[in-house]
Design a protein around this motif. Structure first.
Motif, PDB file in Angstrom:
ATOM      1  N   SER A  45       0.800  -1.218   0.000  1.00 14.18           N
ATOM      2  CA  SER A  45       0.000   0.000   0.000  1.00 14.18           C
ATOM      3  C   SER A  45       0.836   1.272   0.000  1.00 14.18           C
ATOM      4  O   SER A  45       0.300   2.370  -0.166  1.00 14.18           O
ATOM      5  N   ALA A  46       2.144   1.152   0.181  1.00 15.02           N
ATOM      6  CA  ALA A  46       2.980   2.337   0.374  1.00 15.02           C
ATOM      7  C   ALA A  46       3.583   2.814  -0.950  1.00 15.02           C
ATOM      8  O   ALA A  46       4.099   2.025  -1.736  1.00 15.02           O
ATOM      9  N   LEU A  47       3.505   4.119  -1.174  1.00 12.24           N
ATOM     10  CA  LEU A  47       4.216   4.772  -2.267  1.00 12.24           C
ATOM     11  C   LEU A  47       5.427   5.459  -1.666  1.00 12.24           C
ATOM     12  O   LEU A  47       5.298   6.248  -0.721  1.00 12.24           O
ATOM     13  N   VAL A  48       6.622   5.161  -2.185  1.00  5.88           N
ATOM     14  CA  VAL A  48       7.852   5.648  -1.580  1.00  5.88           C
ATOM     15  C   VAL A  48       8.644   6.474  -2.598  1.00  5.88           C
ATOM     16  O   VAL A  48       8.823   6.068  -3.749  1.00  5.88           O
ATOM     17  N   GLY A  49       9.103   7.623  -2.150  1.00  7.98           N
ATOM     18  CA  GLY A  49      10.019   8.449  -2.928  1.00  7.98           C
ATOM     19  C   GLY A  49      11.372   8.474  -2.243  1.00  7.98           C
ATOM     20  O   GLY A  49      11.446   8.634  -1.018  1.00  7.98           O
ATOM     21  N   VAL A  50      12.437   8.280  -3.015  1.00  8.13           N
ATOM     22  CA  VAL A  50      13.793   8.251  -2.459  1.00  8.13           C
ATOM     23  C   VAL A  50      14.677   9.209  -3.249  1.00  8.13           C
ATOM     24  O   VAL A  50      14.697   9.177  -4.483  1.00  8.13           O
ATOM     25  N   ASP A  51      15.391  10.055  -2.539  1.00  2.75           N
ATOM     26  CA  ASP A  51      16.347  10.961  -3.168  1.00  2.75           C
ATOM     27  C   ASP A  51      17.738  10.642  -2.636  1.00  2.75           C
ATOM     28  O   ASP A  51      18.006  10.789  -1.444  1.00  2.75           O
ATOM     29  N   VAL A  89      10.474   9.659   1.540  1.00  7.65           N
ATOM     30  CA  VAL A  89       9.108  10.075   1.860  1.00  7.65           C
ATOM     31  C   VAL A  89       8.205   8.872   1.596  1.00  7.65           C
ATOM     32  O   VAL A  89       8.249   8.292   0.505  1.00  7.65           O
ATOM     33  N   VAL A  90       7.409   8.506   2.578  1.00  9.36           N
ATOM     34  CA  VAL A  90       6.495   7.376   2.457  1.00  9.36           C
ATOM     35  C   VAL A  90       5.067   7.887   2.580  1.00  9.36           C
ATOM     36  O   VAL A  90       4.717   8.560   3.557  1.00  9.36           O
ATOM     37  N   ILE A  91       4.245   7.573   1.563  1.00  6.58           N
ATOM     38  CA  ILE A  91       2.821   7.891   1.613  1.00  6.58           C
ATOM     39  C   ILE A  91       2.075   6.561   1.692  1.00  6.58           C
ATOM     40  O   ILE A  91       2.119   5.756   0.746  1.00  6.58           O
ATOM     41  N   ASP A  92       1.427   6.349   2.800  1.00  8.59           N
ATOM     42  CA  ASP A  92       0.715   5.088   3.047  1.00  8.59           C
ATOM     43  C   ASP A  92      -0.680   5.440   3.544  1.00  8.59           C
ATOM     44  O   ASP A  92      -0.903   5.692   4.730  1.00  8.59           O
ATOM     45  N   GLY A  93      -1.632   5.498   2.601  1.00 11.72           N
ATOM     46  CA  GLY A  93      -2.963   5.964   2.959  1.00 11.72           C
ATOM     47  C   GLY A  93      -2.915   7.441   3.314  1.00 11.72           C
ATOM     48  O   GLY A  93      -2.438   8.272   2.547  1.00 11.72           O
ATOM     49  N   ASP A  94      -3.382   7.781   4.530  1.00 11.58           N
ATOM     50  CA  ASP A  94      -3.329   9.164   4.996  1.00 11.58           C
ATOM     51  C   ASP A  94      -2.052   9.457   5.777  1.00 11.58           C
ATOM     52  O   ASP A  94      -1.844  10.579   6.236  1.00 11.58           O
ATOM     53  N   ASP A  95      -1.202   8.456   5.907  1.00 13.83           N
ATOM     54  CA  ASP A  95       0.020   8.595   6.699  1.00 13.83           C
ATOM     55  C   ASP A  95       1.181   9.024   5.798  1.00 13.83           C
ATOM     56  O   ASP A  95       1.435   8.412   4.761  1.00 13.83           O
ATOM     57  N   ILE A  96       1.872  10.084   6.189  1.00 12.83           N
ATOM     58  CA  ILE A  96       3.061  10.563   5.467  1.00 12.83           C
ATOM     59  C   ILE A  96       4.228  10.585   6.441  1.00 12.83           C
ATOM     60  O   ILE A  96       4.149  11.185   7.512  1.00 12.83           O
ATOM     61  N   ARG A  97       5.300   9.904   6.073  1.00 17.13           N
ATOM     62  CA  ARG A  97       6.490   9.858   6.924  1.00 17.13           C
ATOM     63  C   ARG A  97       7.722  10.256   6.124  1.00 17.13           C
ATOM     64  O   ARG A  97       7.790  10.019   4.914  1.00 17.13           O
ATOM     65  N   VAL A  98       8.681  10.848   6.807  1.00 13.49           N
ATOM     66  CA  VAL A  98       9.961  11.171   6.185  1.00 13.49           C
ATOM     67  C   VAL A  98      11.073  10.507   6.989  1.00 13.49           C
ATOM     68  O   VAL A  98      10.921  10.230   8.188  1.00 13.49           O
ATOM     69  N   LEU A 100      12.295   1.880   7.785  1.00 13.84           N
ATOM     70  CA  LEU A 100      10.915   2.359   7.714  1.00 13.84           C
ATOM     71  C   LEU A 100       9.900   1.216   7.747  1.00 13.84           C
ATOM     72  O   LEU A 100       8.701   1.444   7.944  1.00 13.84           O
ATOM     73  N   GLY A 101      10.385  -0.014   7.527  1.00 13.18           N
ATOM     74  CA  GLY A 101       9.497  -1.170   7.540  1.00 13.18           C
ATOM     75  C   GLY A 101       8.606  -1.273   6.321  1.00 13.18           C
ATOM     76  O   GLY A 101       7.510  -1.843   6.396  1.00 13.18           O
ATOM     77  N   VAL A 102       9.067  -0.740   5.177  1.00 14.79           N
ATOM     78  CA  VAL A 102       8.208  -0.740   3.979  1.00 14.79           C
ATOM     79  C   VAL A 102       8.818  -1.523   2.819  1.00 14.79           C
ATOM     80  O   VAL A 102       8.267  -1.512   1.712  1.00 14.79           O
ATOM     81  N   LEU A 103       9.920  -2.214   3.056  1.00 13.64           N
ATOM     82  CA  LEU A 103      10.595  -2.903   1.959  1.00 13.64           C
ATOM     83  C   LEU A 103       9.667  -3.864   1.237  1.00 13.64           C
ATOM     84  O   LEU A 103       9.724  -3.997   0.004  1.00 13.64           O
ATOM     85  N   HIS A 147       3.998  -0.361  -3.264  1.00 14.79           N
ATOM     86  CA  HIS A 147       3.386  -0.675  -4.561  1.00 14.79           C
ATOM     87  C   HIS A 147       4.129   0.053  -5.684  1.00 14.79           C
ATOM     88  O   HIS A 147       3.934  -0.263  -6.862  1.00 14.79           O
ATOM     89  N   ALA A 148       5.008   0.995  -5.314  1.00 12.99           N
ATOM     90  CA  ALA A 148       5.845   1.664  -6.308  1.00 12.99           C
ATOM     91  C   ALA A 148       6.964   2.424  -5.590  1.00 12.99           C
ATOM     92  O   ALA A 148       6.784   2.892  -4.458  1.00 12.99           O
ATOM     93  N   LEU A 149       8.095   2.538  -6.258  1.00 12.16           N
ATOM     94  CA  LEU A 149       9.230   3.294  -5.736  1.00 12.16           C
ATOM     95  C   LEU A 149       9.680   4.273  -6.819  1.00 12.16           C
ATOM     96  O   LEU A 149       9.989   3.871  -7.948  1.00 12.16           O
ATOM     97  N   VAL A 150       9.689   5.560  -6.472  1.00 15.93           N
ATOM     98  CA  VAL A 150      10.148   6.605  -7.390  1.00 15.93           C
ATOM     99  C   VAL A 150      11.462   7.150  -6.837  1.00 15.93           C
ATOM    100  O   VAL A 150      11.539   7.546  -5.675  1.00 15.93           O
ATOM    101  N   HIS A 151      12.483   7.170  -7.689  1.00 13.69           N
ATOM    102  CA  HIS A 151      13.841   7.423  -7.209  1.00 13.69           C
ATOM    103  C   HIS A 151      14.493   8.572  -7.975  1.00 13.69           C
ATOM    104  O   HIS A 151      14.600   8.541  -9.201  1.00 13.69           O
TER     105      HIS A 151
END
Length: 335
Positions: A5-11, A20-29, A50-53, A57-61
């Motif tokens: 369920s998590a969309l993750v952005g990595v820089d 940055v992790v967007i998981d439903g209404d939850d946003i974590r950095v 972060l426990g999202v490995l 559902h997608a990783l944008v890098h």
């Protein structure tokens, strides 16, 4: 089965790797130290912390690996194979004088020095017609010269190959058969303007093996089938396979992502005209947004032209982690 369920952005920067992790209404950095010798290690470490490995559902890098490799001149040992008579196009350039009145102006040294630039006997006309057939012996000599000089990556850029890639395909095939990483201009930038095309394909050869190696390791560490998108210099995204093959498209990957994000925040705040200033630990990026994000095909990085589409960004090799020092003449230097 674990729900993805998590969309993750990595820089990935030269100093820190940010998440940055967007998981439903939850946003974590999250932030970890980068691992420049193997950037994928810091990414996997952060995803595990972060426990999202296994829940993405997608990783944008976005990455500054290619950016910093050019700015710090830490790319691979590269060579250039070109048409007879065009060995020095990287140094001749366009004869432009951006600092006309600077009495102490210095030019950036080419990423490929003259002793690693070799020629093959061939010639096409502007329509791709064969004027001089490709000489097989000269190809063999050129490839052997690359191998003997310890080159890991070869740029192949023949005159008018965008109109007829046959000669370039043959040279590229011979170089690949010798075990070299090859960047061919008919694949990277099949268009006219010899200097800019040569510079772009040399940049691709210079950073290609670095991007190829670390993205391959990253793909192996991620769950099977996970969409991995890589930010490219124009603010869009490409597949990891394309980024591994055409690494020059990621030369301003991280900086472009920053500008796209800044444009969104500025627009949401009611500002259509903004200046973005993105300082990392290794480099600093500045861009102007005047109603929309500006794009160009006349970009430069570290003084080296690139004709691939990029967001109009000015990048310098100095950041929060750069060292200030005085040279022998007492002038202040940074980086």
């Amino acid at each position: 089965m674990t729900e993805r369920s998590a969309l993750v952005g990595v820089d990935t920067g030269g100093t820190f790797t940010d998440f940055v992790v967007i998981d439903g209404d939850d946003i974590r950095v999250h932030k970890v130290l980068s691992t420049p010798d193997s950037p994928d290690r810091a990414i996997v470490q952060g995803l595990r912390e972060l426990g999202v490995l296994d829940r993405m559902h997608a990783l944008v890098h976005g990455s500054t690996v290619a950016t910093n490799a050019v700015l710090e001149r830490k790319g691979v040992r590269a060579g250039l194979i070109t048409t007879s008579g065009f060995r020095d196009v990287l140094e001749i350039g366009r004869q432009t004088r951006p600092k006309l009145y600077d009495l102490r102006v210095t030019r950036e040294e080419p990423l490929v020095p003259r002793d690693r630039r070799v020629e093959v006997i061939e010639r096409l006309d502007e329509r791709g017609g064969v004027m001089t057939p490709l000489d097989a012996e000269s190809v063999t000599r050129a490839v052997q010269a690359m191998v003997d000089s310890g080159v890991r990556s070869v740029a192949v850029c023949l005159l008018f190959s965008f109109a007829n890639p046959a000669h370039e395909e043959a040279v590229a095939a011979a170089a690949r058969a010798a075990g070299l990483h090859v960047s061919a201009s008919f694949e990277v930038l099949p268009e006219f303007r010899e200097y800019e095309r040569t510079s772009t394909v040399v940049l691709n050869a210079y950073v290609g093996p670095l991007m190829d190696r670390y993205l391959a390791r990253l793909e192996e560490a991620l769950p099977d089938g996970l969409p991995l998108r890589i930010m490219q210099s124009n603010g869009g995204s490409i597949s990891a396979a394309t980024a591994r093959r055409e690494a020059a498209r990621t030369l301003l990957s991280g900086p472009a992502a920053g500008v796209v994000g800044a444009a969104f925040v500025g627009g949401a705040s009611g500002f259509s005209q903004t200046i973005t200033f993105d300082m990392g630990g290794t480099s600093t990026d500045v861009a102007l947004i005047d109603g929309a994000v500006g794009e160009t095909t006349d970009g430069q990085i570290g003084g080296h032209p690139t004709r691939l589409p990029t967001i109009d960004i000015h990048t310098v090799g100095a950041g929060g982690g750069s060292i200030a020092w005085f040279d022998l003449g007492g002038a202040l230097r940074v980086g």
